[in-house]
Design an enzyme around this catalytic site. Structure first.
Site, PDB file in Angstrom:
ATOM      1  N   TRP A  11       0.813  -1.222   0.000  1.00  0.00           N
ATOM      2  CA  TRP A  11       0.000   0.000   0.000  1.00  0.00           C
ATOM      3  C   TRP A  11       0.847   1.274   0.000  1.00  0.00           C
ATOM      4  O   TRP A  11       0.329   2.351   0.243  1.00  0.00           O
ATOM      5  CB  TRP A  11      -0.907   0.017   1.235  1.00  0.00           C
ATOM      6  CG  TRP A  11      -2.042  -0.950   1.166  1.00  0.00           C
ATOM      7  CD1 TRP A  11      -3.312  -0.702   0.743  1.00  0.00           C
ATOM      8  CD2 TRP A  11      -2.033  -2.331   1.541  1.00  0.00           C
ATOM      9  NE1 TRP A  11      -4.088  -1.831   0.819  1.00  0.00           N
ATOM     10  CE2 TRP A  11      -3.324  -2.850   1.307  1.00  0.00           C
ATOM     11  CE3 TRP A  11      -1.051  -3.182   2.039  1.00  0.00           C
ATOM     12  CZ2 TRP A  11      -3.667  -4.175   1.562  1.00  0.00           C
ATOM     13  CZ3 TRP A  11      -1.391  -4.500   2.291  1.00  0.00           C
ATOM     14  CH2 TRP A  11      -2.680  -4.986   2.061  1.00  0.00           C
ATOM     15  N   CYS A  19      -6.984  -4.361  -1.195  1.00  0.00           N
ATOM     16  CA  CYS A  19      -8.211  -5.038  -0.752  1.00  0.00           C
ATOM     17  C   CYS A  19      -9.116  -5.438  -1.901  1.00  0.00           C
ATOM     18  O   CYS A  19      -9.640  -6.555  -1.935  1.00  0.00           O
ATOM     19  CB  CYS A  19      -8.957  -4.174   0.257  1.00  0.00           C
ATOM     20  SG  CYS A  19      -9.689  -2.660  -0.408  1.00  0.00           S
ATOM     21  N   HIS A  72     -13.222  -0.077   1.953  1.00  0.00           N
ATOM     22  CA  HIS A  72     -12.591  -1.391   2.111  1.00  0.00           C
ATOM     23  C   HIS A  72     -13.479  -2.412   1.421  1.00  0.00           C
ATOM     24  O   HIS A  72     -14.710  -2.309   1.451  1.00  0.00           O
ATOM     25  CB  HIS A  72     -12.401  -1.746   3.579  1.00  0.00           C
ATOM     26  CG  HIS A  72     -11.718  -3.063   3.790  1.00  0.00           C
ATOM     27  ND1 HIS A  72     -10.592  -3.432   3.091  1.00  0.00           N
ATOM     28  CD2 HIS A  72     -12.018  -4.121   4.604  1.00  0.00           C
ATOM     29  CE1 HIS A  72     -10.218  -4.639   3.468  1.00  0.00           C
ATOM     30  NE2 HIS A  72     -11.072  -5.081   4.377  1.00  0.00           N
ATOM     31  N   ASP A 108     -12.911 -11.990   4.316  1.00  0.00           N
ATOM     32  CA  ASP A 108     -11.980 -10.912   3.980  1.00  0.00           C
ATOM     33  C   ASP A 108     -10.564 -11.469   3.879  1.00  0.00           C
ATOM     34  O   ASP A 108     -10.001 -11.950   4.856  1.00  0.00           O
ATOM     35  CB  ASP A 108     -12.033  -9.824   5.052  1.00  0.00           C
ATOM     36  CG  ASP A 108     -11.322  -8.545   4.646  1.00  0.00           C
ATOM     37  OD1 ASP A 108     -10.626  -8.557   3.609  1.00  0.00           O
ATOM     38  OD2 ASP A 108     -11.461  -7.539   5.354  1.00  0.00           O
ATOM     39  N   ASN A 115     -19.764  -0.501  11.633  1.00  0.00           N
ATOM     40  CA  ASN A 115     -20.649   0.231  12.551  1.00  0.00           C
ATOM     41  C   ASN A 115     -19.977   0.775  13.802  1.00  0.00           C
ATOM     42  O   ASN A 115     -20.658   1.183  14.750  1.00  0.00           O
ATOM     43  CB  ASN A 115     -21.811  -0.678  12.977  1.00  0.00           C
ATOM     44  CG  ASN A 115     -23.026   0.116  13.401  1.00  0.00           C
ATOM     45  OD1 ASN A 115     -23.213   1.249  12.975  1.00  0.00           O
ATOM     46  ND2 ASN A 115     -23.853  -0.464  14.261  1.00  0.00           N
ATOM     47  N   ASP A 153     -18.211   3.321  16.406  1.00  0.00           N
ATOM     48  CA  ASP A 153     -18.267   4.767  16.652  1.00  0.00           C
ATOM     49  C   ASP A 153     -16.842   5.323  16.609  1.00  0.00           C
ATOM     50  O   ASP A 153     -15.896   4.669  17.060  1.00  0.00           O
ATOM     51  CB  ASP A 153     -18.871   5.064  18.018  1.00  0.00           C
ATOM     52  CG  ASP A 153     -20.359   4.769  18.079  1.00  0.00           C
ATOM     53  OD1 ASP A 153     -20.937   4.462  17.014  1.00  0.00           O
ATOM     54  OD2 ASP A 153     -20.935   4.831  19.178  1.00  0.00           O
ATOM     55  N   GLU A 165     -29.089   3.507  10.486  1.00  0.00           N
ATOM     56  CA  GLU A 165     -28.166   4.256  11.355  1.00  0.00           C
ATOM     57  C   GLU A 165     -28.944   5.171  12.291  1.00  0.00           C
ATOM     58  O   GLU A 165     -29.837   5.920  11.874  1.00  0.00           O
ATOM     59  CB  GLU A 165     -27.208   5.080  10.498  1.00  0.00           C
ATOM     60  CG  GLU A 165     -25.943   5.511  11.238  1.00  0.00           C
ATOM     61  CD  GLU A 165     -24.990   4.356  11.483  1.00  0.00           C
ATOM     62  OE1 GLU A 165     -24.929   3.888  12.637  1.00  0.00           O
ATOM     63  OE2 GLU A 165     -24.306   3.934  10.548  1.00  0.00           O
ATOM     64  N   GLU A 206     -30.199  -0.461  15.762  1.00  0.00           N
ATOM     65  CA  GLU A 206     -28.763  -0.326  15.432  1.00  0.00           C
ATOM     66  C   GLU A 206     -27.939  -0.136  16.698  1.00  0.00           C
ATOM     67  O   GLU A 206     -26.881  -0.753  16.872  1.00  0.00           O
ATOM     68  CB  GLU A 206     -28.580   0.843  14.463  1.00  0.00           C
ATOM     69  CG  GLU A 206     -27.139   1.109  14.056  1.00  0.00           C
ATOM     70  CD  GLU A 206     -26.474   2.187  14.914  1.00  0.00           C
ATOM     71  OE1 GLU A 206     -25.239   2.143  15.056  1.00  0.00           O
ATOM     72  OE2 GLU A 206     -27.210   3.036  15.436  1.00  0.00           O
ATOM     73  N   TYR A 243      -5.631   5.130   0.449  1.00  0.00           N
ATOM     74  CA  TYR A 243      -7.039   4.857   0.747  1.00  0.00           C
ATOM     75  C   TYR A 243      -7.221   4.158   2.089  1.00  0.00           C
ATOM     76  O   TYR A 243      -8.334   4.076   2.621  1.00  0.00           O
ATOM     77  CB  TYR A 243      -7.692   4.058  -0.391  1.00  0.00           C
ATOM     78  CG  TYR A 243      -7.470   2.570  -0.367  1.00  0.00           C
ATOM     79  CD1 TYR A 243      -8.351   1.715   0.280  1.00  0.00           C
ATOM     80  CD2 TYR A 243      -6.365   1.997  -0.999  1.00  0.00           C
ATOM     81  CE1 TYR A 243      -8.154   0.348   0.300  1.00  0.00           C
ATOM     82  CE2 TYR A 243      -6.167   0.637  -0.999  1.00  0.00           C
ATOM     83  CZ  TYR A 243      -7.058  -0.181  -0.342  1.00  0.00           C
ATOM     84  OH  TYR A 243      -6.867  -1.543  -0.323  1.00  0.00           O
TER      85      TYR A 243
END
Length: 708
Positions: A247, A282, A341, A364, A404, A406, A461, A466, A537
């Site tokens: 990267w 990725c 991603h 992944d 998700n 925070d 959201e 959620e 990125y």
């Protein structure tokens, strides 16, 4: 009577392939040595020709022995032994290998074979043993001279990878060109990718990968274990896997990730050299994973998460730390936010999980964090991710953070028990939108074929559902529970808002603007730091473009804007691949000690390659195509090359191009030969030392003049 001598074993490669949805595999069509490619849990036809005499139903014994891997054994499912029964016309279905006698003509015996829907997937061998009743002579043995591939069967309801909605398999198994959404939120685009899963090199390359995986032969029929190994071996961090991740923008000793147009060239190079291929990122890892999964028969789609959290310490938060003077503490900031991603979803039933957790599973292959001490991730049930079900294997907490978490910002404060005070918490920035390609659509000139699957990964959201699912997931982390139990920073009486930027074309100036509103009846003094940086990125800063320290006196009940102007000549020479820029603002209110911070990422837009090609052409006719675009930079492009590919059209043709002067038109012409009828897709990329990730695609309809 002597035992029968088998002269030829014939598996009808093409005829069986048509019934098994494998007739598009190039291995099946090899003129000199066609290789049977079949799906488990489905009948196929086999013929035996004898050299000495015809089959005698009353006296001859014929056994067919199918074997997989070293030390095959029937009780472990790595061997299937079936004996021809002359009274049985058709093979039974069920959980065991079976055979039925279809026809007997002179010296040729035709049988029907059934393989179990859970048998191992990969290369099987076949041998035929013949003898006669009550004979004391040893069996005569004839080996089938070719490999025999058995694949997963998503059309069979007894296979764990079965998709109930069969029509979707046209997309998630049979479609060999697709799109991968790349780029920051607000400027993402569908990047064309040739999966090419039916190319002759793909299955052999996948078999080489499995040889290095350490996965026992007995486990190669379990899709959960198979895709976990794929996530491990598509990267090369722990093994001699397929792709080396990089990267840093320095790719002179390999191929820049942005230069790839599909998976075929990567897997062919891996197969030829037996070594990892440089380089991947990725979306390249994800493209290769979908190629391998679709080739093996596992339904797969590529998924792009715009604004993706990388939680490095299992808190399910993305934490950023600042000192008392608002300077970022880089050594503390191990978490990161990727502009985007890309990973994969694969479809399967999950017998290892409670009912309802099957369906799409996130996998992944990008080496970010280790799982079970190696770089692998998934399969994580998408339903479990949405519901915060952290106890469901595999790697669900990491995936929850990706979509998700925070964002929490902390400022050094000796008066706090933790040594830091929480200055902001953004609950809405991570996982802004999650995209995949819409089934049965392909838009070569736009994004009409994108599908928003965000609500499959998380509830709306800010909704109660959620928040509950996220807090349910936080239970897995002691530190995370402590962090989430802390109250959010109190809102001050000055409102700040960082304006999101519209699309910026490369070479345009742009402004960093923060709106301020003083809601109090007193003057407020603001000290702010604004900055713009070129970033990879992955969120890693490469160059500082411009920064400014500003001071404002904000009158009571008034509004004002602070602005930082960034000119093109200030950022053009500092851009790195993909041309991503991060803008950041942090501000203090002197009177109340209120601290506010926010950031945004955007991508400077580059031109696309325009491909000029006839909309329809006759088969086996030389066809001229033209590729062109304009150099948008104020500097010369060097080490230029085009890469053109398309299944059944052209196999990864690389064309070098002379240096391109600033603002000059780039144009190349080449000739292709189309060898199969139908709608075909052509994908092109351009790369140079100064400019990467220029892409384009086109559709071509190929017809046959001789067909009525």
């Amino acid at each position: 009577m002597s035992s029968l001598t088998v002269e030829q074993i014939y598996l009808y490669p093409l005829e069986n392939a048509r019934n098994h949805h494998t007739d598009t595999y190039e291995l099946v069509h090899d003129e000199e040595n066609p290789i049977p490619v079949l799906r488990r849990g489905q009948k196929f036809t086999l013929a035996l020709r004898f050299s000495d005499r015809a089959y005698d139903k009353t006296k001859d014994i014929i056994r067919l022995i199918f074997s997989f891997g070293p030390d095959p054994i029937t009780i472990k499912g790595t061997q299937g032994v079936v004996t021809v029964d002359p009274t049985k016309k058709y093979a039974d279905t069920g959980k065991l290998w079976n055979v039925g006698l279809l026809a007997l003509m002179e010296n040729t015996l035709t049988v029907e074979i059934y393989s179990p829907p859970d048998c191992p997937v990969g290369i099987w061998s076949l041998k035929v043993e013949t003898n006669t009743q009550k004979s004391s002579e040893p069996d005569k043995i004839q080996n089938y001279e070719n490999d025999l591939y058995l694949l997963f069967n998503p059309w069979n309801c007894d296979d764990l990878v079965c998709m109930p909605e069969k029509r979707l398999l046209d997309e998630y198994i049979l479609t060999d060109v697709g799109k991968i959404w790349v780029g920051p939120y607000g400027s993402s685009r569908g990047r064309e990718w040739v999966f090419g899963q039916f190319d002759a090199c793909i299955l052999p390359a996948a078999m080489l990968m499995f040889e290095r995986s350490g996965l026992p032969s007995t486990s190669r029929g379990d899709p959960v274990k198979v895709v976990r190994v794929i996530s491990k071996l598509v990267n090369s961090n722990d093994d001699d896997g397929i792709l080396i991740g990089k990267w840093d923008g320095e790719y002179d000793d390999g191929t820049a990730p942005a230069a790839w147009s599909g998976s075929i060239e990567i897997l062919q190079k891996f197969l030829d050299t037996q070594e990892p291929v440089g380089y991947g990122q990725c979306w390249v890892f994800a493209g290769v994973v979908t190629t391998i999964c679709r080739a093996l028969g596992i339904p797969s789609r590529v998924v792009s998460n715009l604004v993706s959290g990388h939680d490095s310490n299992s808190t399910i938060t993305i934490d950023k730390y600042f000192d008392e003077k608002n300077v970022e503490l880089e050594d503390y900031n191990t978490d990161s936010i990727w502009n985007f991603h890309v990973w994969n979803d694969v479809w399967m039933t999950r017998p290892d999980l409670p009912e309802g957790y099957g369906g799409w599973q996130a996998v992944d292959a990008t080496p970010q964090e280790t799982s079970d001490s190696v770089y692998q991730c998934g399969p994580a049930s998408v339903y479990a991710i949405k519901n915060g079900a952290i106890g469901c294997n595999y790697d669900v907490p990491f995936m929850i953070a990706a979509v998700n978490a925070d964002i929490m910002r902390w400022k050094r404060n000796p008066e706090c028990d933790l040594g830091y005070s929480k200055i902001s918490c953004n609950k809405y920035h991570i996982g802004r939108v999650i995209l995949t390609k819409k089934p049965f659509m392909y838009d070569p000139n736009g994004d009409r074929d994108r599908e928003d699957v965000t609500l499959q990964y998380k509830s709306k959201e800010g909704s109660k559902a959620e928040r509950l699912s996220l807090l349910n997931a936080v239970r897995s982390s002691h530190i995370g529970k402590v962090i989430y139990e802390l109250p959010d920073a109190e809102l001050g009486d000055v409102e700040f808002d960082l304006e999101e930027l519209d699309l910026i074309n490369i070479g345009d100036d742009f402004n960093l603007i923060v709106k301020m509103k003083n809601k109090s009846n007193e003057i407020r003094h603001i000290e702010a730091l604004l900055s713009a940086n070129s970033v990879f990125y992955t969120g890693i800063i490469h160059n500082s473009i411009k920064k400014a320290e500003l001071k404002y006196s904000l009158a009571p009940n008034s509004s004002e804007k602070m602005k930082l102007v960034i000119r093109s000549d200030e950022y053009l020479d500092k851009l790195v691949e993909y041309c991503n820029i991060k803008i950041f603002a942090i501000a203090n209110v002197t009177e109340t000690s209120q601290t506010w911070a926010d950031e945004d990422d955007f991508q400077v837009i580059k031109p696309k390659i325009k491909i000029k090609v006839p909309s329809s052409v006759p088969i086996r006719t030389p066809t001229v195509i033209t590729l062109r675009f304009v150099n948008p930079l104020k500097k010369t492009l060097t080490n230029c090359q085009f890469n053109i590919s398309g299944p059944s059209i052209i196999r990864s043709q690389v064309m070098m191009h002379p240096d391109v002067k600033p603002g000059a038109k780039v144009k190349v012409t080449t000739e292709i030969m189309l060898t199969s009828v139908g709608d075909k897709k052509l994908v092109a990329t351009f790369s140079s030392k100064e400019l990467l990730d220029i892409t384009g695609s086109a559709k071509i309809e190929v017809f046959d003049d001789n067909e009525e």
